[in-house]
Design an enzyme around this catalytic site. Structure first.
Site, PDB file in Angstrom:
ATOM      1  N   ASP A 108      -4.006   7.168   0.031  1.00 33.52           N
ATOM      2  CA  ASP A 108      -3.451   6.077   0.848  1.00 33.52           C
ATOM      3  C   ASP A 108      -4.414   4.892   0.815  1.00 33.52           C
ATOM      4  O   ASP A 108      -5.614   5.060   0.582  1.00 33.52           O
ATOM      5  CB  ASP A 108      -3.324   6.530   2.309  1.00 33.52           C
ATOM      6  CG  ASP A 108      -2.114   7.426   2.555  1.00 33.52           C
ATOM      7  OD1 ASP A 108      -1.248   7.538   1.671  1.00 33.52           O
ATOM      8  OD2 ASP A 108      -2.036   8.004   3.658  1.00 33.52           O
ATOM      9  N   ARG A 158       1.761   3.789  -5.730  1.00 30.04           N
ATOM     10  CA  ARG A 158       2.756   3.596  -4.663  1.00 30.04           C
ATOM     11  C   ARG A 158       2.582   2.158  -4.189  1.00 30.04           C
ATOM     12  O   ARG A 158       1.479   1.756  -3.798  1.00 30.04           O
ATOM     13  CB  ARG A 158       2.517   4.545  -3.498  1.00 30.04           C
ATOM     14  CG  ARG A 158       3.421   4.205  -2.286  1.00 30.04           C
ATOM     15  CD  ARG A 158       2.881   4.797  -0.986  1.00 30.04           C
ATOM     16  NE  ARG A 158       2.861   6.242  -0.989  1.00 30.04           N
ATOM     17  CZ  ARG A 158       2.008   6.960  -0.238  1.00 30.04           C
ATOM     18  NH1 ARG A 158       1.137   6.361   0.553  1.00 30.04           N
ATOM     19  NH2 ARG A 158       2.038   8.271  -0.291  1.00 30.04           N
TER      20      ARG A 158
HETATM   21  C1  LIG Z   1       6.005   6.219   1.951  1.00 32.31           C
HETATM   22  C2  LIG Z   1       5.179   5.127   2.544  1.00 32.31           C
HETATM   23  C3  LIG Z   1       3.819   5.186   2.425  1.00 32.31           C
HETATM   24  C4  LIG Z   1       3.027   4.154   2.946  1.00 32.31           C
HETATM   25  N1  LIG Z   1       1.681   4.161   2.723  1.00 32.31           N
HETATM   26  C5  LIG Z   1       0.935   3.128   3.151  1.00 32.31           C
HETATM   27  C6  LIG Z   1      -0.448   3.028   2.826  1.00 32.31           C
HETATM   28  O1  LIG Z   1      -1.047   3.876   2.167  1.00 32.31           O
HETATM   29  N2  LIG Z   1      -1.125   1.942   3.297  1.00 32.31           N
HETATM   30  C7  LIG Z   1      -0.505   0.959   4.030  1.00 32.31           C
HETATM   31  O2  LIG Z   1      -1.160  -0.013   4.391  1.00 32.31           O
HETATM   32  N3  LIG Z   1       0.794   1.045   4.348  1.00 32.31           N
HETATM   33  C8  LIG Z   1       1.521   2.099   3.929  1.00 32.31           C
HETATM   34  N4  LIG Z   1       2.859   2.137   4.232  1.00 32.31           N
HETATM   35  C9  LIG Z   1       3.414   1.216   5.267  1.00 32.31           C
HETATM   36  C10 LIG Z   1       3.871  -0.079   4.662  1.00 32.31           C
HETATM   37  O3  LIG Z   1       2.770  -0.814   4.206  1.00 32.31           O
HETATM   38  C11 LIG Z   1       4.626  -0.927   5.710  1.00 32.31           C
HETATM   39  O4  LIG Z   1       3.754  -1.199   6.773  1.00 32.31           O
HETATM   40  C12 LIG Z   1       5.859  -0.264   6.275  1.00 32.31           C
HETATM   41  O5  LIG Z   1       6.557   0.456   5.296  1.00 32.31           O
HETATM   42  C13 LIG Z   1       6.794  -1.344   6.877  1.00 32.31           C
HETATM   43  O6  LIG Z   1       7.259  -2.218   5.911  1.00 32.31           O
HETATM   44  P1  LIG Z   1       8.717  -2.080   5.250  1.00 32.31           P
HETATM   45  O7  LIG Z   1       8.668  -2.742   3.932  1.00 32.31           O
HETATM   46  O8  LIG Z   1       9.066  -0.633   5.198  1.00 32.31           O
HETATM   47  O9  LIG Z   1       9.744  -2.784   6.173  1.00 32.31           O
HETATM   48  P2  LIG Z   1       9.569  -3.619   7.535  1.00 32.31           P
HETATM   49  O10 LIG Z   1       8.637  -4.752   7.244  1.00 32.31           O
HETATM   50  O11 LIG Z   1       9.255  -2.690   8.664  1.00 32.31           O
HETATM   51  O12 LIG Z   1      11.011  -4.166   7.721  1.00 32.31           O
HETATM   52  C14 LIG Z   1      11.437  -5.330   7.062  1.00 32.31           C
HETATM   53  C15 LIG Z   1      12.926  -5.464   7.070  1.00 32.31           C
HETATM   54  O13 LIG Z   1      13.511  -4.313   6.452  1.00 32.31           O
HETATM   55  C16 LIG Z   1      14.759  -4.068   6.992  1.00 32.31           C
HETATM   56  N5  LIG Z   1      14.754  -2.730   7.608  1.00 32.31           N
HETATM   57  C17 LIG Z   1      13.654  -2.007   7.969  1.00 32.31           C
HETATM   58  N6  LIG Z   1      14.027  -0.855   8.562  1.00 32.31           N
HETATM   59  C18 LIG Z   1      15.360  -0.879   8.581  1.00 32.31           C
HETATM   60  C19 LIG Z   1      16.328   0.015   9.054  1.00 32.31           C
HETATM   61  N7  LIG Z   1      15.991   1.150   9.703  1.00 32.31           N
HETATM   62  N8  LIG Z   1      17.622  -0.293   8.887  1.00 32.31           N
HETATM   63  C20 LIG Z   1      17.983  -1.442   8.263  1.00 32.31           C
HETATM   64  N9  LIG Z   1      17.118  -2.355   7.813  1.00 32.31           N
HETATM   65  C21 LIG Z   1      15.834  -2.077   7.963  1.00 32.31           C
HETATM   66  C22 LIG Z   1      14.973  -5.134   8.055  1.00 32.31           C
HETATM   67  O14 LIG Z   1      15.634  -6.207   7.449  1.00 32.31           O
HETATM   68  C23 LIG Z   1      13.559  -5.534   8.413  1.00 32.31           C
HETATM   69  O15 LIG Z   1      13.460  -6.787   8.984  1.00 32.31           O
HETATM   70  C24 LIG Z   1       3.655   3.103   3.666  1.00 32.31           C
HETATM   71  C25 LIG Z   1       5.029   3.055   3.777  1.00 32.31           C
HETATM   72  C26 LIG Z   1       5.803   4.032   3.209  1.00 32.31           C
HETATM   73  C27 LIG Z   1       7.283   3.910   3.310  1.00 32.31           C
END
Ligand SMILES: Cc1cc2nc3c(=O)[nH]c(=O)nc-3n(C[C@H](O)[C@H](O)[C@H](O)COP(=O)(O)OP(=O)(O)OC[C@H]3O[C@@H](n4cnc5c(N)ncnc54)[C@H](O)[C@@H]3O)c2cc1C
Length: 280
Positions: A108, A158
């Protein structure tokens, strides 16, 4: 489970590895893969880093045959803050175990003060191990260069937006800019990367990836989507039904507060979920 954990239980599979593995088995039954994460970070003494290492080794050995032995670990829990050698020794022993059980380990990515060090540790580990991958965060200014380098080296990446609060000197601040950067990095990885993981719940980015892969005739076997346990469950199944690989990040353990806090900070709906349960 203690009462507070009930609020985190949407995002955390339980306290014990068996809880996470049970969640992994339920996912597996639906054609969805998992990566298991024993929660914990910022370890400051060597015995605690050793315990975290041993827990990861035990986890790899506990995952039953048939379920992919895929785990995610944080360098700050493996002794990164104590010494590079200690951290390398600990992670190497996890990778040896992963090799023995046919597993895969994802490093991570944490806050930007650890990025360069984590990339260097990863490169060191890659000299002897194929079964290790790295996370890159689209919000960081440095990431397009890191992605190009990873593609050149054939590293497994990732891609996520980045969950840590970062200053403008190192990271984009505006969500539209972060999305644009994410798409550009994702396209590079899809074109030439080694089985990249596109980790986002953002529908624009998920659909963008599906559309780009289709337009470029990139088979869905060449990449996977990743999402977090508890977020967008119905979308996981839709993607699988559409022929895509989907892996869910399944965290477990008692040290869930920092992880839980990052999820609350990200989205208002996550806070709403907790508040609703608080008053139930
Ligand atoms: C598998 C995985 C591993 C990760 N590992 C790390 C890591 O090692 N280090 C790190 O810093 N971060 C990690 N992250 C977290 C990542 O960096 C983000 O902070 C987190 O995923 C939120 O960003 P997002 O792109 O998912 O969407 P968000 O920024 O939370 O959402 C943006 C937009 O997406 C849409 N959306 C989101 N959720 C929904 C929903 N439920 N229904 C409909 N639309 C929706 C909406 O339009 C929303 O405004 C990881 C995330 C994942 C998924």
């Amino acid at each position: 489970m203690n009462p507070l954990t009930i609020f985190a239980s949407r995002f955390v599979a339980g306290e014990r590895p068996e809880d996470a593995i049970r969640a992994g088995e339920r996912l597996h039954a639906k054609g969805i893969k998992a990566t298991f994460d024993k929660l914990g970070e910022d370890v400051t003494d060597a015995p605690a880093a050793k315990r975290a290492t041993e827990a990861s080794v035990e986890l790899l050995q506990l995952i039953p045959k048939g379920i992919e032995r895929n785990i995610s670990i944080k360098m700050s829990s493996m002794g990164q803050g104590i010494s590079r050698d200690l951290c390398l020794e600990n992670v190497s022993s996890i990778l040896e175990c992963a090799r023995a059980v046919g597993g895969f380990v994802r490093l991570d990515m944490e806050g930007s003060r650890l990025t360069q060090d984590t990339v260097e540790i990863f490169h060191e580990l890659r000299k002897r191990h194929d079964n290790v991958g790295l996370v890159l965060q689209a919000m960081l200014h440095r990431t397009p260069d890191d992605v190009k380098e990873a593609v050149r080296r054939g590293d497994r990446i990732r891609l996520c937006k980045g969950a840590y609060s970062e200053p403008a000197s190192v990271a984009l601040q505006d969500m539209a800019d972060i999305r644009t950067a994410f798409s550009a990095c994702a396209q590079l990885l899809l074109d030439e990367g080694n089985y990249p993981a596109i980790a986002t719940h953002d529908e624009a980015l998920v659909t963008g990836t599906v559309d780009y892969a289709r337009a470029q005739k990139i088979p869905s076997s060449r990449f996977e989507f990743q999402m977090l346990y508890g977020l967008r469950r119905s979308r996981w199944e839709e993607l699988v039904a559409g022929g895509h690989n989907v892996r869910i990040y399944v965290p477990f353990g008692t040290h869930w507060i920092p992880y839980f806090y990052r999820r609350l900070r990200e989205r208002r709906e996550n806070v709403a979920f907790v508040l609703k349960n608080l008053f139930r």
